[in-house]
Design a protein around this motif. Structure first.
Motif, PDB file in Angstrom:
ATOM      1  N   ILE A   1       0.826  -1.209   0.000  1.00 59.70           N
ATOM      2  CA  ILE A   1       0.000   0.000   0.000  1.00 59.70           C
ATOM      3  C   ILE A   1       0.857   1.256   0.000  1.00 59.70           C
ATOM      4  O   ILE A   1       0.562   2.219  -0.708  1.00 59.70           O
ATOM      5  CB  ILE A   1      -0.948  -0.005   1.218  1.00 59.70           C
ATOM      6  CG1 ILE A   1      -2.046  -1.059   1.020  1.00 59.70           C
ATOM      7  CG2 ILE A   1      -1.574   1.377   1.443  1.00 59.70           C
ATOM      8  CD1 ILE A   1      -2.999  -1.179   2.185  1.00 59.70           C
ATOM      9  N   ASP A   2       1.939   1.253   0.783  1.00 59.40           N
ATOM     10  CA  ASP A   2       2.763   2.459   0.882  1.00 59.40           C
ATOM     11  C   ASP A   2       4.246   2.093   0.956  1.00 59.40           C
ATOM     12  O   ASP A   2       4.831   2.037   2.038  1.00 59.40           O
ATOM     13  CB  ASP A   2       2.359   3.268   2.121  1.00 59.40           C
ATOM     14  CG  ASP A   2       2.905   4.690   2.089  1.00 59.40           C
ATOM     15  OD1 ASP A   2       3.888   4.927   1.362  1.00 59.40           O
ATOM     16  OD2 ASP A   2       2.356   5.558   2.784  1.00 59.40           O
ATOM     17  N   PRO A   3       4.872   1.843  -0.204  1.00 58.47           N
ATOM     18  CA  PRO A   3       6.291   1.480  -0.202  1.00 58.47           C
ATOM     19  C   PRO A   3       7.198   2.577   0.347  1.00 58.47           C
ATOM     20  O   PRO A   3       8.243   2.292   0.928  1.00 58.47           O
ATOM     21  CB  PRO A   3       6.590   1.202  -1.679  1.00 58.47           C
ATOM     22  CG  PRO A   3       5.487   1.858  -2.448  1.00 58.47           C
ATOM     23  CD  PRO A   3       4.289   1.828  -1.559  1.00 58.47           C
ATOM     24  N   ALA A   4       6.803   3.844   0.195  1.00 61.26           N
ATOM     25  CA  ALA A   4       7.629   4.945   0.718  1.00 61.26           C
ATOM     26  C   ALA A   4       7.655   4.919   2.243  1.00 61.26           C
ATOM     27  O   ALA A   4       8.710   5.114   2.854  1.00 61.26           O
ATOM     28  CB  ALA A   4       7.091   6.281   0.217  1.00 61.26           C
ATOM     29  N   PHE A   5       6.506   4.665   2.854  1.00 60.71           N
ATOM     30  CA  PHE A   5       6.472   4.582   4.314  1.00 60.71           C
ATOM     31  C   PHE A   5       7.281   3.369   4.781  1.00 60.71           C
ATOM     32  O   PHE A   5       8.013   3.445   5.772  1.00 60.71           O
ATOM     33  CB  PHE A   5       5.030   4.477   4.823  1.00 60.71           C
ATOM     34  CG  PHE A   5       4.927   4.474   6.320  1.00 60.71           C
ATOM     35  CD1 PHE A   5       4.936   5.663   7.026  1.00 60.71           C
ATOM     36  CD2 PHE A   5       4.839   3.280   7.025  1.00 60.71           C
ATOM     37  CE1 PHE A   5       4.859   5.668   8.418  1.00 60.71           C
ATOM     38  CE2 PHE A   5       4.761   3.276   8.416  1.00 60.71           C
ATOM     39  CZ  PHE A   5       4.771   4.476   9.110  1.00 60.71           C
ATOM     40  N   ALA A   6       7.147   2.245   4.070  1.00 58.33           N
ATOM     41  CA  ALA A   6       7.902   1.042   4.430  1.00 58.33           C
ATOM     42  C   ALA A   6       9.405   1.311   4.373  1.00 58.33           C
ATOM     43  O   ALA A   6      10.157   0.880   5.253  1.00 58.33           O
ATOM     44  CB  ALA A   6       7.526  -0.104   3.501  1.00 58.33           C
ATOM     45  N   GLN A   7       9.848   2.025   3.352  1.00 57.50           N
ATOM     46  CA  GLN A   7      11.265   2.347   3.220  1.00 57.50           C
ATOM     47  C   GLN A   7      11.718   3.257   4.357  1.00 57.50           C
ATOM     48  O   GLN A   7      12.811   3.085   4.916  1.00 57.50           O
ATOM     49  CB  GLN A   7      11.521   3.031   1.872  1.00 57.50           C
ATOM     50  CG  GLN A   7      12.967   3.429   1.617  1.00 57.50           C
ATOM     51  CD  GLN A   7      13.899   2.229   1.521  1.00 57.50           C
ATOM     52  OE1 GLN A   7      13.478   1.150   1.110  1.00 57.50           O
ATOM     53  NE2 GLN A   7      15.164   2.417   1.864  1.00 57.50           N
ATOM     54  N   SER A   8      10.864   4.212   4.722  1.00 60.45           N
ATOM     55  CA  SER A   8      11.234   5.129   5.805  1.00 60.45           C
ATOM     56  C   SER A   8      11.357   4.384   7.137  1.00 60.45           C
ATOM     57  O   SER A   8      12.245   4.688   7.943  1.00 60.45           O
ATOM     58  CB  SER A   8      10.201   6.257   5.925  1.00 60.45           C
ATOM     59  OG  SER A   8       8.957   5.782   6.399  1.00 60.45           O
ATOM     60  N   ILE A   9      10.506   3.383   7.366  1.00 60.28           N
ATOM     61  CA  ILE A   9      10.593   2.591   8.598  1.00 60.28           C
ATOM     62  C   ILE A   9      11.869   1.750   8.607  1.00 60.28           C
ATOM     63  O   ILE A   9      12.544   1.629   9.647  1.00 60.28           O
ATOM     64  CB  ILE A   9       9.358   1.686   8.747  1.00 60.28           C
ATOM     65  CG1 ILE A   9       8.141   2.518   9.152  1.00 60.28           C
ATOM     66  CG2 ILE A   9       9.595   0.582   9.777  1.00 60.28           C
ATOM     67  CD1 ILE A   9       8.186   3.082  10.549  1.00 60.28           C
TER      68      ILE A   9
END
Length: 235
Positions: free
Chosen positions: A195-203
């Motif tokens: 759903i949100d690869p950018a958020f996953a990368q930031s985590i």
């Protein structure tokens, strides 16, 4: 650590005209009513045809609606809180009462702490004088006992995580992220990377920079909600 619900009325979901309004049908009278929805997420796994929604009557003339959606009941009978702001209330009390093992050495110095252009949920401190910024996230998406965040892309969420990482790397603050599972069938929490690869990368980058990531369950009923126990966060 406990939020008590008032008397709730059982309704059936009809439709969601916009992000913050539900059209539901009261079980007791058959009346169709509009209810404010405090959770602006997609909630597409919850707001399905004939879903049970528990609502609260609110007697305030300043509001457009007289009802607020409090809980959703899944077809399996699991309860899900629809109030994202409760996560912060539960977290604040749990930290003050030392109920979260990973955060037990910290106390709250300030709520809504502004650093640079961002505002973080809490500023914590410990006995050694260290400061720690804390962001709280509400988790309502679940599959087979595993909670996922987010249920919709969140550019603001990713930005906050990136800023926590940067502040940690600069040595200005320590940082932590607390995921509160607001349903009673979650045993672990992970990032929803599809759903949100950018958020996953930031985590992932935050974890590598030693930003502490913590998840907790909740004990939820039609009467109350309270922080449960610390549960695994799966990177």
């Amino acid at each position: 650590m406990l939020v008590v619900f008032p008397t709730l009325v059982k309704t059936t979901f009809i439709e969601r005209p916009n992000r913050f309004i539900l059209l539901v049908k009261r079980e007791d009278t058959g009346e169709q009513i509009e209810a404010h929805l405090p959770d602006p997420g997609r909630l597409k796994e919850l707001l399905v045809e004939q879903a049970t929604i528990w609502v609260e009557y609110v007697d305030k003339s300043s509001r457009k609606t007289s009802w607020t959606a409090i809980l959703c009941e899944t077809k399996e009978g699991n309860l899900v809180s629809l109030q994202t702001t409760i996560a912060n209330k539960l977290a604040e009390t749990a930290i003050r009462e030392k109920r979260i093992p990973s955060l037990r050495k910290w106390s709250i110095e300030k709520r809504e702490c502004k650093v640079g252009s961002s505002r973080f949920d809490f500023l914590l401190k410990n006995d050694q004088g260290k400061k720690r910024l804390l962001e709280v996230k509400s988790v309502t998406l679940s599959r087979t006992g595993e909670g996922f965040f987010p249920d919709a892309p969140t550019a603001r969420g990713a930005r906050h995580v990136q800023e926590l990482t940067k502040l940690t790397e600069q040595g200005r603050y320590e940082a932590a992220i607390l995921f509160v599972a607001q349903r009673n069938d979650i045993r672990s929490v992970a990032v929803e990377a599809i759903i949100d690869p950018a958020f996953a990368q930031s985590i992932m980058e935050a974890n590598q920079a030693n930003v502490q990531i913590v998840a907790v369950s909740t004990n939820l009923s039609k009467d109350k909600i309270a922080i449960g126990q610390e549960i695994p966060f799966l990177i």
